[in-house]
Design a protein around this motif. Structure first.
Motif, PDB file in Angstrom:
ATOM      1  N   ASP A   1      39.847  32.736  -4.531  1.00 17.59           N
ATOM      2  CA  ASP A   1      40.442  33.151  -6.867  1.00 17.59           C
ATOM      3  C   ASP A   1      40.086  31.948  -7.486  1.00 17.59           C
ATOM      4  O   ASP A   1      39.390  32.725  -8.860  1.00 17.59           O
ATOM      5  CB  ASP A   1      42.168  32.882  -6.491  1.00 17.59           C
ATOM      6  CG  ASP A   1      42.865  32.924  -7.459  1.00 17.59           C
ATOM      7  OD1 ASP A   1      42.418  34.020  -8.935  1.00 17.59           O
ATOM      8  OD2 ASP A   1      44.154  32.160  -8.210  1.00 17.59           O
ATOM      9  N   ARG A   2      39.933  31.057  -7.222  1.00 17.63           N
ATOM     10  CA  ARG A   2      38.490  30.276  -7.902  1.00 17.63           C
ATOM     11  C   ARG A   2      37.801  30.559  -8.458  1.00 17.63           C
ATOM     12  O   ARG A   2      36.397  30.316  -9.318  1.00 17.63           O
ATOM     13  CB  ARG A   2      38.980  28.817  -7.041  1.00 17.63           C
ATOM     14  CG  ARG A   2      40.190  27.504  -6.974  1.00 17.63           C
ATOM     15  CD  ARG A   2      39.921  26.647  -6.404  1.00 17.63           C
ATOM     16  NE  ARG A   2      39.071  25.510  -6.207  1.00 17.63           N
ATOM     17  CZ  ARG A   2      38.627  25.304  -5.415  1.00 17.63           C
ATOM     18  NH1 ARG A   2      39.240  25.909  -3.869  1.00 17.63           N
ATOM     19  NH2 ARG A   2      37.679  24.354  -5.141  1.00 17.63           N
ATOM     20  N   MET A   3      36.318  31.007  -7.091  1.00 21.04           N
ATOM     21  CA  MET A   3      35.448  31.760  -7.797  1.00 21.04           C
ATOM     22  C   MET A   3      35.496  33.031  -8.846  1.00 21.04           C
ATOM     23  O   MET A   3      34.521  33.737  -9.162  1.00 21.04           O
ATOM     24  CB  MET A   3      35.052  32.160  -6.674  1.00 21.04           C
ATOM     25  CG  MET A   3      34.305  31.137  -4.789  1.00 21.04           C
ATOM     26  SD  MET A   3      34.107  31.908  -3.580  1.00 21.04           S
ATOM     27  CE  MET A   3      34.121  30.290  -2.823  1.00 21.04           C
ATOM     28  N   GLY A   4      36.477  33.236  -8.675  1.00 25.29           N
ATOM     29  CA  GLY A   4      36.810  34.731 -10.090  1.00 25.29           C
ATOM     30  C   GLY A   4      36.363  35.361  -9.298  1.00 25.29           C
ATOM     31  O   GLY A   4      36.683  36.562 -10.316  1.00 25.29           O
TER      32      GLY A   4
ATOM     33  N   THR B   1      40.808  29.546  -2.502  1.00 24.14           N
ATOM     34  CA  THR B   1      38.771  29.652  -3.182  1.00 24.14           C
ATOM     35  C   THR B   1      38.208  30.838  -3.525  1.00 24.14           C
ATOM     36  O   THR B   1      37.599  30.794  -4.795  1.00 24.14           O
ATOM     37  CB  THR B   1      38.356  28.854  -1.964  1.00 24.14           C
ATOM     38  OG1 THR B   1      39.012  27.655  -1.444  1.00 24.14           O
ATOM     39  CG2 THR B   1      37.370  28.878  -2.409  1.00 24.14           C
TER      40      THR B   1
END
Lengths: 627, 249
Positions: free
Chosen positions: A97-100, A95
């Motif tokens: 990682d997906r948030m940047g 998660t």
């Protein structure tokens, strides 16, 4: 029933994760913070966070992460929450990682992993050496998006003062101080989450930010919330010295190959670079050949104290040892540790690429905190996710997450498990609170206004008394004194006589604190008023810490009393009779002391009792051994 | 004579009050920084005239130059006071609040408009919820990650805004820091899906076109964020977006 709302106090990783989950579940959140949440202490975490991704061909496993965490904490952590945290860690990382989050990458563009202490596998995800800041920024951004959609209302520059409890002792809101107007206001809430961090300032100087006074938890404690394992505080082995702060040099320095050493000759005055290799004492590598420089923090801190205070081998006769990275290539260090090496250079005026850094242990993390519960899942041995008991304190309707709770780390925290537990516990506390709200029969708007007005008035009277008192003590003076007492007697090594002295001194300081007078009487952004109140709450918490330390007559994790040490027989291992005899004594000791110390506030000081530790995942059969 | 640390501080009791200067001296010790000196004054708030006064108000938290709270003007330069070492500074050390933000009290200013600007450019990666979806973000090349990391170190401290000649009360310019954050989020593999919205926000009044290219921002950034590179890249993206808006409708 009117729309239920939640108050979240604290905007570090724990508080922001809790807020995010609640907003996603459809509950509006009032988020309180002493400053813009992006400036919270989570941003100081450097090295990384642990999650088993097994990308280095080491056959790393979640089971091993669970074992390392339990053993690292010397078995004092309740095991079901540890188990689920380690199982959920890879998903949490995905998660992020997906948030940047700008995690450091392998040549193939996936998240890289590095080695940390108390562990044999590369399990730590990292973003340069500013991982905490990067994680905090990413979740701060997610919250900002929710603020835009009117799910989160931020109250920045507000300080939590007290809980509002109804007649049944259920938490129904808070009072808080507006740090600009200095007005007290009461806020209704159907549940309150404390995510207010650790209490490093009790030691005067520590690696913590100046907001980490522990005052918020001390306030909840004084209103009835029980406090667990207060005597367990982590002293990080590698910190720089300074007037205002002891600045952390990440464990990643050791994980990336940093070596700890002192000259073999006491009082050697030569510059580090002129001490030949065979005249250097790499004591961690000699004493702990298996783990070497990456032994857990409690072990490393005691070894440094042994080398300096007991063997007199500190650099130039001072309480300092070398942390040496100069054998590593500059480009490698810049990419992986650049952020903190830059900081060392700024504050020490020495180039750590050329000269070894000079470090010493410093107060770093509070394993102890508000007691929080969980619901065990009989099938899996972990916890039941989204259950209202998870992260609930002993006050109904009050939750705690992050460093201010006592969960996960037992008697010693492993490096890179704090960013994990802060994030994970915030997520769990948010989900648990949402489940609690669903189970509620009534909402806080049913409670008469008089309950809120009465608490507000009580707080205003405390402020008024401080503002009108003249000619007394200065809060900063008392803070220095408290720091001296704690750093002398409640540090890496403890003894009962010193702890008794400390309790007496804290008692004296509490008396003096009643006479604090403020140098600033104004009603606008008066920083002396909240500081004076925080100091009084720090004294309460210092007493809890010291009392629990005094009562625990054993060595466990970060808590060490030489008098009660069970010495591992040197050169003996499982199967040797001497080792087996040691193990038997260790087991007998566990029957008495493998227990949570639980402190309850009374007018006569803390009352301490002992509650069992849940060891259903991994029974304590073998002592920790990092040799 | 005993060695001292001499501070000259621009003070203001509140947003509507008039500013005034006050001076303090404290005993010298090596390795002091501006924050540790101010902490000393909190305990001994005695000015040069020997009067006991209200301690100076300022913001700080981490004391290691990562939280951004303690930004102020130290001897004429905006920077983090915690990382301003007394031994490196000419005395008297002159401390002033940032001028581009409303004063709260003394050295404490209100930087809320920087956080509001992050909302305007939607500086986040939109997610379909924080739950695990059993997938990572798409892969990111190490070189791309290195540039993203450089942008992501922004602590919203305000130094770049303070020195930007285009950023002031009479101008609508959004300022350099939010532009860096726009470049950061546009460069993420899924954050880039929402590039268009961010670029449109910057193609309005107060957006990219208002940058005067003075390049002061990069010179003062304590984290060496390549802000002018961000602005150049966004300019290129905005041009393409402008053409796309005309021809691909």
């Amino acid at each position: 029933m009117a729309k239920q709302r939640v108050v979240v106090i604290g905007g570090g990783l724990g508080g922001l994760w809790a807020a995010l989950r609640l907003v996603e579940a459809g509950y509006p959140v009032d988020l309180f913070s002493l400053f813009p949440v992006k400036r919270s202490h989570s941003c100081c975490a450097q090295g990384g966070l642990n999650a088993v991704l097994d990308i280095k061909g080491q056959r790393d496993s979640i089971q091993q992460h669970i074992i390392d965490t339990i053993k690292g904490g010397d078995y004092l952590g309740d095991q079901p929450p540890i188990k689920t945290m380690c199982e959920d860690a890879p998903g949490l990382i995905r998660t992020y990682d997906r948030m940047g989050v700008t995690f450091s990458r392998t040549p193939e563009g996936i998240m890289d992993q590095r080695l940390f202490g108390g562990v044999k596998n590369r399990r730590t995800c990292f973003a340069g050496a500013t991982t905490g800041a990067q994680l905090l920024y990413s979740i701060d951004e997610q919250i900002r998006a929710k603020e835009d959609q009117a799910g989160v209302t931020k109250y920045e520059y507000w300080e939590f003062l007290s809980l509002v409890l109804d007649d049944a002792g259920v938490c129904r809101g808070i009072t808080a101080l507006n740090l600009k107007t200095m007005q007290v206001q009461a806020f209704r809430a159907d549940a309150v989450i404390l995510a207010t961090g650790g209490a490093g300032l009790i030691w005067g100087r520590s690696t913590m930010s100046s907001s980490c006074t522990g005052a918020a938890t001390a306030r909840a404690y004084q209103q009835g919330a029980k406090f667990g394992n207060a005597e367990f505080s982590q002293f990080h082995p590698t910190a720089m010295k300074g007037h205002d702060k002891l600045r952390l040099m990440s464990e990643a320095c050791r994980g990336e190959g940093g070596r700890i050493w002192v000259p073999r000759k006491a009082g050697d005055q030569r510059a580090a670079k002129s001490v030949p290799e065979d005249e250097r004492f790499y004591f961690l590598e000699e004493w702990y050949p298996t783990y070497g420089n990456t032994v857990p923090r409690d072990v490393a801190s005691r070894a440094i104290v042994r080398a300096t205070r007991h063997m007199g081998l500190g650099v130039r006769g001072q309480e300092v040892v070398y942390l040496d990275l100069t054998h590593k290539p500059r480009a490698f260090l810049e990419a992986r540790l650049g952020g903190i090496l830059e900081m060392y250079e700024t504050f020490a005026g020495q180039d750590p690429y050329v000269n070894p850094m000079e470090i010493f242990p410093a107060m770093h993390y509070t394993m102890g905190g508000l007691w929080v519960g969980y619901e065990k899942d009989a099938q899996t041995g972990g916890i039941v996710r989204a259950h209202p008991k998870n992260h609930a304190t002993t006050i109904p309707g009050l939750y705690a997450c992050g460093e201010c709770d006592f969960a996960y780390h037992g008697a010693n925290r492993l490096g890179a498990n704090s960013l994990l537990s802060a994030s994970y516990s915030g997520r769990v506390a948010g989900d648990a609170t949402a489940a609690y709200l669903k189970s509620l029969k009534s909402s806080s708007d049913k409670l008469p206004q008089s309950a809120y007005d009465a608490e507000k008035k009580r707080q205003e009277e405390i402020n008024q008394a401080l503002l009108t008192r003249t000619g007394g003590e200065n809060a900063s003076t008392l803070h220095h004194k408290l720091g001296e007492v704690m750093s002398e007697h409640v540090f890496v090594e403890r003894e009962n006589k010193g702890l008794d002295n400390a309790l007496a001194e804290i008692g004296t300081l509490k008396e003096r604190a009643r006479k604090i007078a403020l140098d600033d009487k104004s009603g606008w952004t008066n920083q002396t008023l909240p500081w004076a109140r925080q100091l009084q709450d720090m004294l309460v918490m210092a007493e809890v810490v010291t009392k629990c330390a005094r009562l625990r007559d054993e060595c466990r994790g970060s808590h060490y009393k030489a008098e009660f040490e069970l010495k591992q027989p040197e050169g003996k291992f499982a199967g040797d009779p001497e080792y087996e005899a040691y193990k038997a004594t260790w087991k007998t000791n566990n029957e008495k002391w493998l227990k949570h110390s639980i402190a309850t506030h009374t007018s006569d000081g803390p009352k301490v009792e002992y509650w069992p530790v849940e060891v259903s995942v991994m029974a304590p059969e073998t002592p920790r051994d990092y040799r | 004579m005993e060695k001292t640390i001499h501070l000259r501080i621009k003070r203001q009791d509140g947003p509507a009050s008039s500013p005034y200067w006050e001076e303090f001296k404290l005993p010298y010790a090596p390795q002091h920084n501006v924050i540790s000196a101010l902490l000393y004054l909190r305990e001994h708030p005695i000015n040069l005239r020997g009067e006991r006064v209200a301690p100076v108000v300022w913001e700080s938290n981490c004391m290691e130059e990562v939280c951004g709270a303690c930004t102020m003007i130290v001897n004429g330069t905006p920077r983090q006071a915690c990382a301003a070492l007394v031994d490196d500074l000419a005395q008297p050390i002159v401390l002033e609040p940032l001028v581009k933000f409303p004063i709260v009290r003394d050295l404490h200013v209100d930087r809320q408009k920087m956080f509001d600007a992050l909302k305007k450019v939607k500086a986040w990666v939109p997610l379909d919820g924080s739950q695990d979806i059993h997938q990572h973000a798409p892969r990111i090349a190490p070189a791309d990650q290195a540039l993203r990391y450089a942008f992501s170190r922004c602590m919203t401290c305000g130094c770049c805004m303070e020195v930007c000649p285009q950023y002031h009360d009479a101008s609508a310019f959004i300022g350099p820091a939010p532009l860096g954050q726009t470049a950061l989020h546009n460069s993420h593999p899924t954050g880039g899906f929402f590039k268009e919205e961010r670029l449109h926000a910057l193609m309005e009044k107060g957006g990219l076109a208002d940058c005067g290219n003075a390049q002061n921002c990069v010179k003062v950034c304590p984290k060496d964020i390549p802000l002018t590179q961000a602005i150049g890249e966004l300019g290129r993206q905005a041009t393409i977006q402008w053409l796309r808006d005309i021809f691909v409708k």
